[in-house]
Design an enzyme around this catalytic site. Sequence first.
Site, mmCIF file in Angstrom:
data_model
loop_
_atom_site.group_PDB
_atom_site.id
_atom_site.type_symbol
_atom_site.label_atom_id
_atom_site.label_comp_id
_atom_site.label_asym_id
_atom_site.label_seq_id
_atom_site.Cartn_x
_atom_site.Cartn_y
_atom_site.Cartn_z
ATOM 1 N N ASN A 76 -2.255 -0.400 7.097
ATOM 2 C CA ASN A 76 -1.756 -1.722 7.508
ATOM 3 C C ASN A 76 -0.842 -2.382 6.476
ATOM 4 O O ASN A 76 -0.689 -3.606 6.426
ATOM 5 C CB ASN A 76 -2.914 -2.628 7.928
ATOM 6 C CG ASN A 76 -3.884 -2.914 6.798
ATOM 7 O OD1 ASN A 76 -3.685 -2.451 5.666
ATOM 8 N ND2 ASN A 76 -4.925 -3.678 7.083
ATOM 9 N N TYR B 48 -11.955 -3.045 -4.169
ATOM 10 C CA TYR B 48 -12.540 -3.120 -2.823
ATOM 11 C C TYR B 48 -14.066 -3.209 -2.854
ATOM 12 O O TYR B 48 -14.726 -2.844 -1.873
ATOM 13 C CB TYR B 48 -12.084 -1.911 -2.007
ATOM 14 C CG TYR B 48 -10.676 -2.050 -1.441
ATOM 15 C CD1 TYR B 48 -10.309 -3.162 -0.676
ATOM 16 C CD2 TYR B 48 -9.722 -1.060 -1.648
ATOM 17 C CE1 TYR B 48 -9.021 -3.288 -0.154
ATOM 18 C CE2 TYR B 48 -8.429 -1.177 -1.116
ATOM 19 C CZ TYR B 48 -8.093 -2.290 -0.371
ATOM 20 O OH TYR B 48 -6.830 -2.411 0.168
ATOM 21 N N GLU C 160 -8.633 -10.486 -8.606
ATOM 22 C CA GLU C 160 -7.735 -9.360 -8.363
ATOM 23 C C GLU C 160 -6.553 -9.364 -9.345
ATOM 24 O O GLU C 160 -6.150 -8.312 -9.844
ATOM 25 C CB GLU C 160 -7.250 -9.387 -6.909
ATOM 26 C CG GLU C 160 -8.399 -9.083 -5.937
ATOM 27 C CD GLU C 160 -8.080 -9.407 -4.477
ATOM 28 O OE1 GLU C 160 -6.952 -9.850 -4.173
ATOM 29 O OE2 GLU C 160 -8.985 -9.214 -3.637
ATOM 30 N N LYS D 179 0.829 -1.201 0.000
ATOM 31 C CA LYS D 179 0.000 0.000 0.000
ATOM 32 C C LYS D 179 0.876 1.269 0.000
ATOM 33 O O LYS D 179 2.085 1.206 0.267
ATOM 34 C CB LYS D 179 -0.935 -0.053 1.214
ATOM 35 C CG LYS D 179 -1.908 -1.245 1.162
ATOM 36 C CD LYS D 179 -2.916 -1.217 2.311
ATOM 37 C CE LYS D 179 -3.882 -2.388 2.243
ATOM 38 N NZ LYS D 179 -4.948 -2.295 3.292
ATOM 39 N N HIS E 48 -1.868 -5.613 1.139
ATOM 40 C CA HIS E 48 -3.083 -6.354 0.784
ATOM 41 C C HIS E 48 -2.678 -7.712 0.254
ATOM 42 O O HIS E 48 -1.700 -7.829 -0.479
ATOM 43 C CB HIS E 48 -3.868 -5.611 -0.302
ATOM 44 C CG HIS E 48 -4.935 -6.477 -0.924
ATOM 45 N ND1 HIS E 48 -6.191 -6.584 -0.386
ATOM 46 C CD2 HIS E 48 -4.896 -7.337 -1.989
ATOM 47 C CE1 HIS E 48 -6.901 -7.450 -1.110
ATOM 48 N NE2 HIS E 48 -6.135 -7.918 -2.083
HETATM 49 P P1 IDP Z 1 -7.807 -7.477 4.853
HETATM 50 O O1 IDP Z 1 -6.975 -6.423 4.161
HETATM 51 O O2 IDP Z 1 -7.106 -8.056 6.052
HETATM 52 O O3 IDP Z 1 -8.348 -8.530 3.916
HETATM 53 P P2 IDP Z 1 -10.500 -6.377 4.860
HETATM 54 O O4 IDP Z 1 -11.526 -6.645 5.917
HETATM 55 O O5 IDP Z 1 -10.699 -7.024 3.527
HETATM 56 O O6 IDP Z 1 -9.075 -6.708 5.480
HETATM 57 O O7 IDP Z 1 -10.446 -4.790 4.675
HETATM 58 C C1 IDP Z 1 -9.760 -4.222 3.579
HETATM 59 C C2 IDP Z 1 -8.930 -3.072 4.102
HETATM 60 O O8 IDP Z 1 -9.806 -2.058 4.573
HETATM 61 C C3 IDP Z 1 -8.049 -3.408 5.311
HETATM 62 O O9 IDP Z 1 -6.794 -3.935 4.929
HETATM 63 C C4 IDP Z 1 -7.934 -2.079 6.021
HETATM 64 O O10 IDP Z 1 -6.900 -1.268 5.463
HETATM 65 C C5 IDP Z 1 -9.263 -1.427 5.725
HETATM 66 N N1 IDP Z 1 -10.202 -1.625 6.831
HETATM 67 C C6 IDP Z 1 -10.883 -2.729 7.165
HETATM 68 N N2 IDP Z 1 -11.663 -2.537 8.243
HETATM 69 C C7 IDP Z 1 -11.476 -1.241 8.611
HETATM 70 C C8 IDP Z 1 -12.010 -0.427 9.655
HETATM 71 O O11 IDP Z 1 -12.824 -0.867 10.478
HETATM 72 N N3 IDP Z 1 -11.552 0.869 9.711
HETATM 73 C C9 IDP Z 1 -10.662 1.380 8.823
HETATM 74 N N4 IDP Z 1 -10.140 0.646 7.825
HETATM 75 C C10 IDP Z 1 -10.528 -0.657 7.709
HETATM 76 MG MG MG Z 2 -9.734 -8.420 2.368
#
Ligand code: IDP
Ligand code: MG
Length: 147
Positions: free
Chosen positions: A112, A49, A126, A9, A115
């Site tokens: 974080n 997304y 994807e 990211k 991805h």
């Molecule tokens: P993942 O990346 O671990 O698969 P997902 O639930 O698919 O997690 O969410 C996609 C991305 O959206 C996450 O990597 C994170 O950056 C962001 N995200 C997910 N949940 C939240 C939230 O509650 N607050 C802010 N950002 C979130």
């Molecule tokens: Mg995800």
Amino acid sequence: MEQTFVMLKPETVQRGLAGTIVQRIENKGFRLVAMKMMVIDESLANKHYAEHEGKDFFPELVQHICSGPVVAMVWEGIGAIAAIRSMMGKTNPLEATPGTIRGDYGATMSRNMIHGSDAIDSARREISLFFKDDEVLTYNRTIAHWI
Ligand code: IDP
Ligand code: MG
């Protein structure tokens, strides 16, 4: 043999940690078969997304992922999808185990670092969003049987 889509990211590129994270996946033994730097446009971000559309964090998520260069990659190997998810750690870096990528380098959900596809179907979807068929390479490594 599985293929998975991995994206570093914008925060990872900005913090100069792209090489470190690529190195970790290489060290594990997975094979890099596609890689490019790009700035994602809003249309691609929305598609990538799509499963999160309507959630409160969706607008910020799309805005952020388009905010600077990312590194898009395809990695290949037996069990690559689950193994790379495991190397990434939990979505919330504060809950991610130390030793995982998010556990070692992340501090907030919205930054974080990485991805990774979560299943065979999403990996396929994807990969095809980000790469043309002929951009994903097929090649052998002579060390393959040592891994
Ligand atoms: P993942 O990346 O671990 O698969 P997902 O639930 O698919 O997690 O969410 C996609 C991305 O959206 C996450 O990597 C994170 O950056 C962001 N995200 C997910 N949940 C939240 C939230 O509650 N607050 C802010 N950002 C979130
Ligand atoms: Mg995800």
